[in-house]
Motif scaffolding. Sequence first.
Motif, PDB file in Angstrom:
ATOM      1  N   ALA A   1       8.338  -7.406  33.852  1.00 38.89           N
ATOM      2  CA  ALA A   1       7.739  -6.899  32.613  1.00 38.89           C
ATOM      3  C   ALA A   1       7.148  -5.538  32.944  1.00 38.89           C
ATOM      4  N   ARG A   2       7.312  -4.570  32.030  1.00 38.70           N
ATOM      5  CA  ARG A   2       6.845  -3.223  32.366  1.00 38.70           C
ATOM      6  C   ARG A   2       5.783  -2.695  31.405  1.00 38.70           C
ATOM      7  N   ASP A   3       5.413  -3.528  30.424  1.00 39.45           N
ATOM      8  CA  ASP A   3       4.370  -3.094  29.495  1.00 39.45           C
ATOM      9  C   ASP A   3       3.026  -3.156  30.218  1.00 39.45           C
ATOM     10  N   GLY A   4       2.286  -2.061  30.193  1.00 37.82           N
ATOM     11  CA  GLY A   4       0.969  -2.025  30.834  1.00 37.82           C
ATOM     12  C   GLY A   4       1.051  -2.241  32.332  1.00 37.82           C
ATOM     13  N   GLY A   5       1.958  -1.528  33.000  1.00 35.76           N
ATOM     14  CA  GLY A   5       2.103  -1.654  34.457  1.00 35.76           C
ATOM     15  C   GLY A   5       3.119  -2.718  34.812  1.00 35.76           C
ATOM     16  N   ALA A   6       3.798  -2.528  35.961  1.00 28.54           N
ATOM     17  CA  ALA A   6       4.854  -3.468  36.341  1.00 28.54           C
ATOM     18  C   ALA A   6       4.259  -4.812  36.732  1.00 28.54           C
ATOM     19  N   ALA A   7       4.952  -5.871  36.372  1.00 33.45           N
ATOM     20  CA  ALA A   7       4.510  -7.217  36.737  1.00 33.45           C
ATOM     21  C   ALA A   7       5.716  -8.137  36.787  1.00 33.45           C
ATOM     22  N   LEU A   8       5.521  -9.242  37.511  1.00 31.82           N
ATOM     23  CA  LEU A   8       6.533 -10.295  37.490  1.00 31.82           C
ATOM     24  C   LEU A   8       6.002 -11.385  36.557  1.00 31.82           C
ATOM     25  N   ALA A   9       6.736 -11.608  35.454  1.00 34.25           N
ATOM     26  CA  ALA A   9       6.314 -12.650  34.508  1.00 34.25           C
ATOM     27  C   ALA A   9       6.903 -13.976  34.976  1.00 34.25           C
ATOM     28  N   THR A  10       6.010 -14.934  35.263  1.00 36.00           N
ATOM     29  CA  THR A  10       6.462 -16.223  35.789  1.00 36.00           C
ATOM     30  C   THR A  10       6.037 -17.346  34.840  1.00 36.00           C
ATOM     31  N   SER A  11       6.450 -18.551  35.143  1.00 35.25           N
ATOM     32  CA  SER A  11       6.100 -19.694  34.284  1.00 35.25           C
ATOM     33  C   SER A  11       4.612 -20.017  34.371  1.00 35.25           C
ATOM     34  N   PHE A  12       3.885 -19.392  35.308  1.00 35.78           N
ATOM     35  CA  PHE A  12       2.447 -19.658  35.414  1.00 35.78           C
ATOM     36  C   PHE A  12       1.626 -18.376  35.251  1.00 35.78           C
ATOM     37  N   GLY A  13       2.224 -17.347  34.657  1.00 34.58           N
ATOM     38  CA  GLY A  13       1.453 -16.140  34.353  1.00 34.58           C
ATOM     39  C   GLY A  13       2.046 -14.877  34.933  1.00 34.58           C
ATOM     40  N   ARG A  14       1.388 -13.768  34.631  1.00 35.09           N
ATOM     41  CA  ARG A  14       1.849 -12.454  35.086  1.00 35.09           C
ATOM     42  C   ARG A  14       1.311 -12.144  36.468  1.00 35.09           C
ATOM     43  N   LEU A  15       2.186 -11.674  37.348  1.00 32.32           N
ATOM     44  CA  LEU A  15       1.744 -11.231  38.667  1.00 32.32           C
ATOM     45  C   LEU A  15       1.942  -9.718  38.718  1.00 32.32           C
ATOM     46  N   PRO A  16       0.864  -8.935  38.604  1.00 37.14           N
ATOM     47  CA  PRO A  16       0.991  -7.481  38.627  1.00 37.14           C
ATOM     48  C   PRO A  16       1.590  -7.011  39.946  1.00 37.14           C
ATOM     49  N   ARG A  17       2.422  -5.985  39.889  1.00 37.02           N
ATOM     50  CA  ARG A  17       3.041  -5.424  41.086  1.00 37.02           C
ATOM     51  C   ARG A  17       2.701  -3.955  41.210  1.00 37.02           C
ATOM     52  N   ALA A  18       2.357  -3.552  42.427  1.00 38.90           N
ATOM     53  CA  ALA A  18       2.012  -2.153  42.669  1.00 38.90           C
ATOM     54  C   ALA A  18       3.258  -1.274  42.603  1.00 38.90           C
ATOM     55  N   GLU A  19       4.316  -1.752  43.228  1.00 37.36           N
ATOM     56  CA  GLU A  19       5.549  -0.973  43.262  1.00 37.36           C
ATOM     57  C   GLU A  19       6.687  -1.847  42.790  1.00 37.36           C
TER      58      GLU A  19
END
Length: 349
Positions: free
Chosen positions: A247-265
């Motif tokens: 997901a790239r809205d509001g910073g990169a993240a990995l959207a998982t079945s238990f929530g968003r995990l923000p990613r630095a790079e």
Amino acid sequence: MSPPLLSVADLTKAYGGAVALDGVSIEVGAGEFFALLGPSGCGKTTLMRCIAGFETPDGGKLTLKGEDLAGVPPHRRPVNMMFQSYALFPHLNVFENVAFGLRRKGEKEDAIRARVSELLEMTQLAPLGARRINELSGGQRQRVALARALAPRPSLLLLDEPLGALDRKLREETQFQLKEIQRETRTSFIIVTHDQDEALALADRIAVMRAGRVEQIASPIDIYERPATRFVAGFVGETNFIDGVIARDGGAALATSFGRLPRAECALPEGARATLSVRPERIDISRQGEGIAGRVEDFVFRGEYTLLRVRVAPDVVLRVGAYDGRFTIGDAVKLTIAPDAGVLFAGEA
Ligand SMILES: Nc1ncnc2c1ncn2[C@@H]1O[C@H](COP(=O)(O)OP(=O)(O)OP(=O)(O)O)[C@@H](O)[C@H]1O
Ligand SMILES: [Mg+2]
């Protein structure tokens, strides 16, 4: 940069239809401690046997000290190989076992005595020179085999599972000795081991092999912290594979079945499927606060830390290393994964 001691370029080898080496390239520097790591049958011993000259590759090139090894017989290569079985001579004593290679080279008696004494000293076998092999412990036999392999001063020593027959305690002690002897003799070592911890502890660099190919060559730290492939991440050390979508809205993240995990790079596009590999000790755990809600399902005491299994979704259990705080089964916990922890791989397993 000085040229490597050994260069293996695009080596191939098949037995009948079975491919054992499928284009292997490695370079080993002078005085380097190099480890080959990989599952059973991936081609480690075959690679060593090709380097030693006991096996003829189908294709590719081996160069040692700038010399093409094609057609050079094993005894003319400045390479020695130490086999797992040690292959010691039971009818000879320790001294004569170590002297064997030197006698075969026709060295003078004085030189042989001096060299063997030096090696017995180095491997802490000096008082045992007159002993027969069957009067030695497993660890002592291992050291005789090492001394014998080093005696003719090879530029490169190949060790196939050299500590495989030793029990855990002795194995750890011997690891230090092996490293010390390697440093002292400034010989290049290529060691094959099944034991990842051993490779991580001993080697300057590690090649991780899989099905006749090299997946990654790097320092132990890089292999562990920056695995190049999902296979390397899973093979070396413990890890969690977490599947999701970028997901790239509001910073990169990995959207998982238990929530968003923000990613630095993150170089992957919005909507791409990806897997995060994150080590248990890189997941932070607390009893309250922000984070991913989970419940402790199980734990294993590992001495300096406790490895917990924490359920964070009906179908997802994460392994988490807890270094302090006593957690027990049923505890509600909060997990956080720092945006720079772990490595993101494109696609799903
Ligand atoms: N002499 C041989 N004849 C036929 N097949 C062979 C021979 N030697 C090895 N192989 C095959 O080549 C592949 C690689 O074998 P190799 O012994 O190099 O694996 P390895 O990585 O050393 O495995 P392990 O960790 O179990 O020692 C395997 O599939 C093996 O069965
Ligand atoms: Mg093998």
